[in-house]
Design a protein around this motif. Sequence first.
Motif, PDB file in Angstrom:
ATOM      1  N   ILE A 140       0.843  -1.201   0.000  1.00  0.00           N
ATOM      2  CA  ILE A 140       0.000   0.000   0.000  1.00  0.00           C
ATOM      3  C   ILE A 140       0.879   1.252   0.000  1.00  0.00           C
ATOM      4  O   ILE A 140       0.627   2.206  -0.715  1.00  0.00           O
ATOM      5  CB  ILE A 140      -0.968   0.006   1.208  1.00  0.00           C
ATOM      6  N   PHE A 141       1.962   1.201   0.800  1.00  0.00           N
ATOM      7  CA  PHE A 141       2.863   2.353   0.816  1.00  0.00           C
ATOM      8  C   PHE A 141       3.419   2.637  -0.584  1.00  0.00           C
ATOM      9  O   PHE A 141       3.470   3.787  -1.023  1.00  0.00           O
ATOM     10  CB  PHE A 141       4.029   2.134   1.796  1.00  0.00           C
ATOM     11  N   LEU A 142       3.792   1.578  -1.290  1.00  0.00           N
ATOM     12  CA  LEU A 142       4.334   1.767  -2.638  1.00  0.00           C
ATOM     13  C   LEU A 142       3.295   2.391  -3.567  1.00  0.00           C
ATOM     14  O   LEU A 142       3.621   3.240  -4.399  1.00  0.00           O
ATOM     15  CB  LEU A 142       4.816   0.429  -3.216  1.00  0.00           C
ATOM     16  N   GLN A 143       2.039   1.966  -3.427  1.00  0.00           N
ATOM     17  CA  GLN A 143       0.989   2.551  -4.275  1.00  0.00           C
ATOM     18  C   GLN A 143       0.827   4.038  -3.944  1.00  0.00           C
ATOM     19  O   GLN A 143       0.662   4.863  -4.840  1.00  0.00           O
ATOM     20  CB  GLN A 143      -0.358   1.838  -4.091  1.00  0.00           C
ATOM     21  N   LEU A 144       0.895   4.359  -2.648  1.00  0.00           N
ATOM     22  CA  LEU A 144       0.788   5.766  -2.244  1.00  0.00           C
ATOM     23  C   LEU A 144       1.934   6.566  -2.844  1.00  0.00           C
ATOM     24  O   LEU A 144       1.753   7.662  -3.357  1.00  0.00           O
ATOM     25  CB  LEU A 144       0.812   5.876  -0.713  1.00  0.00           C
ATOM     26  N   TYR A 145       3.135   5.967  -2.784  1.00  0.00           N
ATOM     27  CA  TYR A 145       4.308   6.637  -3.329  1.00  0.00           C
ATOM     28  C   TYR A 145       4.133   6.885  -4.829  1.00  0.00           C
ATOM     29  O   TYR A 145       4.393   7.977  -5.326  1.00  0.00           O
ATOM     30  CB  TYR A 145       5.568   5.809  -3.071  1.00  0.00           C
ATOM     31  N   LYS A 146       3.644   5.853  -5.521  1.00  0.00           N
ATOM     32  CA  LYS A 146       3.493   5.973  -6.981  1.00  0.00           C
ATOM     33  C   LYS A 146       2.477   7.040  -7.353  1.00  0.00           C
ATOM     34  O   LYS A 146       2.567   7.631  -8.423  1.00  0.00           O
ATOM     35  CB  LYS A 146       3.089   4.625  -7.581  1.00  0.00           C
ATOM     36  N   LYS A 147       1.515   7.258  -6.498  1.00  0.00           N
ATOM     37  CA  LYS A 147       0.508   8.282  -6.791  1.00  0.00           C
ATOM     38  C   LYS A 147       0.906   9.656  -6.235  1.00  0.00           C
ATOM     39  O   LYS A 147       0.093  10.574  -6.186  1.00  0.00           O
ATOM     40  CB  LYS A 147      -0.846   7.883  -6.194  1.00  0.00           C
ATOM     41  N   GLY A 148       2.139   9.745  -5.766  1.00  0.00           N
ATOM     42  CA  GLY A 148       2.618  11.039  -5.289  1.00  0.00           C
ATOM     43  C   GLY A 148       2.092  11.426  -3.908  1.00  0.00           C
ATOM     44  O   GLY A 148       2.124  12.588  -3.525  1.00  0.00           O
ATOM     45  N   LEU A 149       1.597  10.439  -3.170  1.00  0.00           N
ATOM     46  CA  LEU A 149       1.040  10.750  -1.852  1.00  0.00           C
ATOM     47  C   LEU A 149       2.017  10.472  -0.711  1.00  0.00           C
ATOM     48  O   LEU A 149       1.702  10.668   0.444  1.00  0.00           O
ATOM     49  CB  LEU A 149      -0.256   9.952  -1.635  1.00  0.00           C
ATOM     50  N   ALA A 150       3.224   9.987  -1.073  1.00  0.00           N
ATOM     51  CA  ALA A 150       4.271   9.812  -0.056  1.00  0.00           C
ATOM     52  C   ALA A 150       5.450  10.657  -0.490  1.00  0.00           C
ATOM     53  O   ALA A 150       5.848  10.616  -1.651  1.00  0.00           O
ATOM     54  CB  ALA A 150       4.669   8.342   0.040  1.00  0.00           C
ATOM     55  N   TYR A 151       5.968  11.463   0.411  1.00  0.00           N
ATOM     56  CA  TYR A 151       7.080  12.330   0.052  1.00  0.00           C
ATOM     57  C   TYR A 151       7.960  12.540   1.278  1.00  0.00           C
ATOM     58  O   TYR A 151       7.553  12.266   2.407  1.00  0.00           O
ATOM     59  CB  TYR A 151       6.562  13.667  -0.477  1.00  0.00           C
ATOM     60  N   LYS A 152       9.172  13.019   1.031  1.00  0.00           N
ATOM     61  CA  LYS A 152      10.102  13.272   2.143  1.00  0.00           C
ATOM     62  C   LYS A 152      10.105  14.744   2.508  1.00  0.00           C
ATOM     63  O   LYS A 152      10.023  15.609   1.634  1.00  0.00           O
ATOM     64  CB  LYS A 152      11.513  12.865   1.719  1.00  0.00           C
ATOM     65  N   LYS A 153      10.194  15.024   3.777  1.00  0.00           N
ATOM     66  CA  LYS A 153      10.200  16.411   4.215  1.00  0.00           C
ATOM     67  C   LYS A 153      10.970  16.541   5.529  1.00  0.00           C
ATOM     68  O   LYS A 153      10.950  15.628   6.354  1.00  0.00           O
ATOM     69  CB  LYS A 153       8.748  16.855   4.437  1.00  0.00           C
ATOM     70  N   GLU A 154      11.618  17.690   5.688  1.00  0.00           N
ATOM     71  CA  GLU A 154      12.299  17.959   6.959  1.00  0.00           C
ATOM     72  C   GLU A 154      11.250  18.258   8.015  1.00  0.00           C
ATOM     73  O   GLU A 154      10.440  19.176   7.839  1.00  0.00           O
ATOM     74  CB  GLU A 154      13.229  19.178   6.825  1.00  0.00           C
ATOM     75  N   MET A 155      11.232  17.476   9.063  1.00  0.00           N
ATOM     76  CA  MET A 155      10.261  17.703  10.134  1.00  0.00           C
ATOM     77  C   MET A 155      11.005  17.735  11.443  1.00  0.00           C
ATOM     78  O   MET A 155      12.036  17.094  11.592  1.00  0.00           O
ATOM     79  CB  MET A 155       9.248  16.550  10.183  1.00  0.00           C
ATOM     80  N   SER A 156      10.460  18.470  12.402  1.00  0.00           N
ATOM     81  CA  SER A 156      11.164  18.474  13.676  1.00  0.00           C
ATOM     82  C   SER A 156      10.692  17.303  14.537  1.00  0.00           C
ATOM     83  O   SER A 156       9.535  16.924  14.512  1.00  0.00           O
ATOM     84  CB  SER A 156      10.974  19.802  14.393  1.00  0.00           C
ATOM     85  N   VAL A 157      11.664  16.725  15.230  1.00  0.00           N
ATOM     86  CA  VAL A 157      11.378  15.585  16.108  1.00  0.00           C
ATOM     87  C   VAL A 157      11.882  15.928  17.514  1.00  0.00           C
ATOM     88  O   VAL A 157      12.649  16.867  17.695  1.00  0.00           O
ATOM     89  CB  VAL A 157      12.100  14.308  15.619  1.00  0.00           C
ATOM     90  N   ASN A 158      11.443  15.156  18.479  1.00  0.00           N
ATOM     91  CA  ASN A 158      11.951  15.318  19.849  1.00  0.00           C
ATOM     92  C   ASN A 158      13.296  14.607  19.940  1.00  0.00           C
ATOM     93  O   ASN A 158      13.372  13.408  19.680  1.00  0.00           O
ATOM     94  CB  ASN A 158      11.004  14.694  20.872  1.00  0.00           C
ATOM     95  N   TRP A 159      14.295  15.333  20.336  1.00  0.00           N
ATOM     96  CA  TRP A 159      15.634  14.746  20.392  1.00  0.00           C
ATOM     97  C   TRP A 159      16.151  14.794  21.822  1.00  0.00           C
ATOM     98  O   TRP A 159      16.233  15.870  22.431  1.00  0.00           O
ATOM     99  CB  TRP A 159      16.571  15.519  19.460  1.00  0.00           C
ATOM    100  N   CYS A 160      16.431  13.635  22.365  1.00  0.00           N
ATOM    101  CA  CYS A 160      16.964  13.595  23.719  1.00  0.00           C
ATOM    102  C   CYS A 160      18.465  13.808  23.662  1.00  0.00           C
ATOM    103  O   CYS A 160      19.187  13.038  23.036  1.00  0.00           O
ATOM    104  CB  CYS A 160      16.669  12.257  24.404  1.00  0.00           C
TER     105      CYS A 160
END
Length: 806
Positions: A140-160
């Motif tokens: 399912i993830f691959l299908q989402l990727y193929k339809k342009g619905l999965a992308y990479k982005k810089e996001m902030s995370v909690n860092w200990c």
Amino acid sequence: MTERYDPKTIEPKWQKVWLEEKTFSVREDPAKKKFYALVEFPYPSAQGLHVGHPRPYTAMDVVVRKRRMQGENVLYPMGWDAFGLPTENFAIKNHIHPAIVTKNNIDRFRSQIQALGISFDWDREVNTTDPAYYKWTQWIFLQLYKKGLAYKKEMSVNWCTGCKVVLANEEVVNGACERCGSDVVRKEKSQWMLKITEYAGRLIDDLEGLDYIERVATSQVNWIGRSHGAEITFGTTAGDEMVVYTTRPDTVFGATYMVMSPEHPYLKKWAGQLKNLDAVAAYQDEAAHKSDFERTELSKDKEKTGVRLEGVAAINPATEQEIPIYISDYVLASYGTGAIMAVPGHDERDYAFAKKFGLPIVEVVAGGDIEKEAFTDCETGVMVNSGFLDGLSVDEAKKEITDWLVRKGKGEAKTNYKLRDWVFSRQRYWGEPIPMVWCDSCGWQPISEDQLPLELPYIEDFEPTAEGDSPLARHDEWVNTTCPKCGGPGKRETDTMPQWAGSSWYFLRYCDPDNAKAIADLEKLAYWMPVDWYNGGMEHTTLHMLYSRFWHKFLFDIGVVKTKEPYMKRTSHGMILGEDGQKMSKSRGNVVNPDDVISEFGADTMRVYEMFIGDFEKTAPWNTASIKGSRRFLDRVWALQDSVSSEKGVRPQLEAPVHRTIKKVTNDVEHLKHNTAIAALMSLLNDFVAAGGPTKDEYKVLIHLLNPFAPHISEELWQRMGYGGQVAAAKWPEWDEAKTVEDTIEIVVQVNGKPRGHITAAADIGKEEALAMAKADEGIQKQLADKQIVKEIWVPGKLINFAVKG
RNA sequence: GCGGGUAUGGCGGAAUUGGCAGACGCACAAGAUUUAGGAUCUUGCGCCGCAAGGUGUGCAGGUUCGAGUCCUGUUACCCGCACCA
């Protein structure tokens, strides 16, 4: 005299029968009406089941056992949502591999649930950590990727800063790491994102026509947060344009400054022109220590903070005046465009900020007193100080200014959503590997579908790396691969999926759990889907429910499923609290284990107690003393077999109670009002006892109606009484409406709304006759003496009310 | 802060959705039975009052012949807030 009621022998006996005979296993049968009932599959934690789990399982079990007896083809499955953080943390702490922890936990959960006699179809069990299952999660993830619905982005995370790992929000307590107490900061990390926002409008609109309880639907609508407004382009002295989103474009003449989030990309870009770079950087650092939650918290005593950018200013497109730009943490990078136009006269947060920093407050909507507070009323306000908008209402001004902005090329109408895209990466081991490969020349490439499942390698060092990457990153033999596109060297994505992934489509897999060629066979999906009734906790209303509805809609769009919505009906259970009225938790020491309850009282008692405890939708505290009442009820049902008479049929004096109980239980069960259904069964039992014992047929009705709640004891009694076959296979009793009513009724007589007496009359008595009877009553006469009757109210068959004066 | 909820006896909760508040159960009390009871059965049980009666659904108002239920305001508590699931 029969022997005592002994659940310890009866319950395992029938549970064995059900499992061996596969009593509750189903197949598609077009001749029968299908009913797909779903309860949320549990996360198999190391603590085992607690008494909160069985509440929804049992409640739905009552419904499905009844529906089966009514001839429906019922699918009621169970499985395990087994990837996730707690298992991984448990594994790290105890040095046991998560796979082993998971297997042990599942085995324990399964046997605990089976000991409750829930009628799940165990042939359809699914497990999200099984490669044969997560193959399709990855697909399912691959299908989402193929339809342009999965992308990479810089996001902030909690860092200990101590453990050097990414933390879940839950692991952050007051800005510090839950485990080591070190400082937690926000850190940018490249993450896989899913574009749920693309479906935001449909996720709201398609709620129409679904039978969700209101608070669930409302929560989802509010969470998605659709608003209509405009995007407006502001110029800057730096030359760049700043786009802001506002729901109040009408107030643009009152925008006296702008605010950007401390993470705004322009800050980097403008570094050369900013004269107070140090102050800006210091503020950015400060903001990095706060979560979005802390940042938006608005309390009266909390001062707004921020820093004015020196060297760059903005230009209000309406007034063409230069206005200052601030950075402040009350503006979030993740909502809208990450920058706002501030209209202090008509927004509370802007007002507080302007007061603090001594910024001009201009009234552009008349009707309030902006000396005292922001005026936010859109209904009554009239535009002022706004050039060509003056004199218009807020609604007219919104339209007028938007048209003007469009003509000038400085803005457009825009629908915005609070909903954010779904952060899909976890820097953890115990999750589905994301099936993507990085190639220096081709960029991110999906692995070929025939390579699925991409199995999670069995490693021993599953602690996160010091760089904050998933532990998989340490395993070069797994990471290094070839690019699916060019065949050159590639590196696998080492982040894994969140636990939400596996639970976003599990209800589809239940329809065809062993299919190796597809998520599930199309015809089987067509037969079972959609889920007719889904019950779960309120805590899943916005995340799990929206994620799974999103995935289902996507699968609908690519033709994998045939319905646009996965769930037709959604209900929600209340939590079971500890005996102290607080949430059950290990640290509070108020957790009740169902094993102990079963061993002391039996599974049927446990079931009856949990269903009797109160309104299913509300939280209810556990009360050990009260369980006795449920056990006593079953003891009395059991004991009654000795006083069953040889008489046949239902005796006239018991007709009304028997038929009324059938009706009440049948209706109450459908509305999850199991508590009142059980109360009705108790009353019927009391009636039987009062009548010196039931006839064989009367007793049969009681046993039959009791079966969904207490399946073991009722099956046993059914067999002992020789009613034939199993109750589970018997047709659900029906009531005769005519027999539910009594011929004489009691009518209450009120004077000025206070009950003063009763009259007994035929059920079909008319107004005049009833009033005459009431006035003839001695007690009523006393009440009416010296008074003047102003009005006589007659509610047929129920009540008379004399309104009197004097 | 934002969003969603909840409030009824000593306790868990009922109340056909505007029509007898407290069904059903727990606890408690008295009695019966029993060698015994953490068993069983009977009776009682919102509060004040010997009674007649009064009063009572978080709090303050309102609408109505009649309000736990509808309206306005208010207080307290619970849940969620996007990397726990």
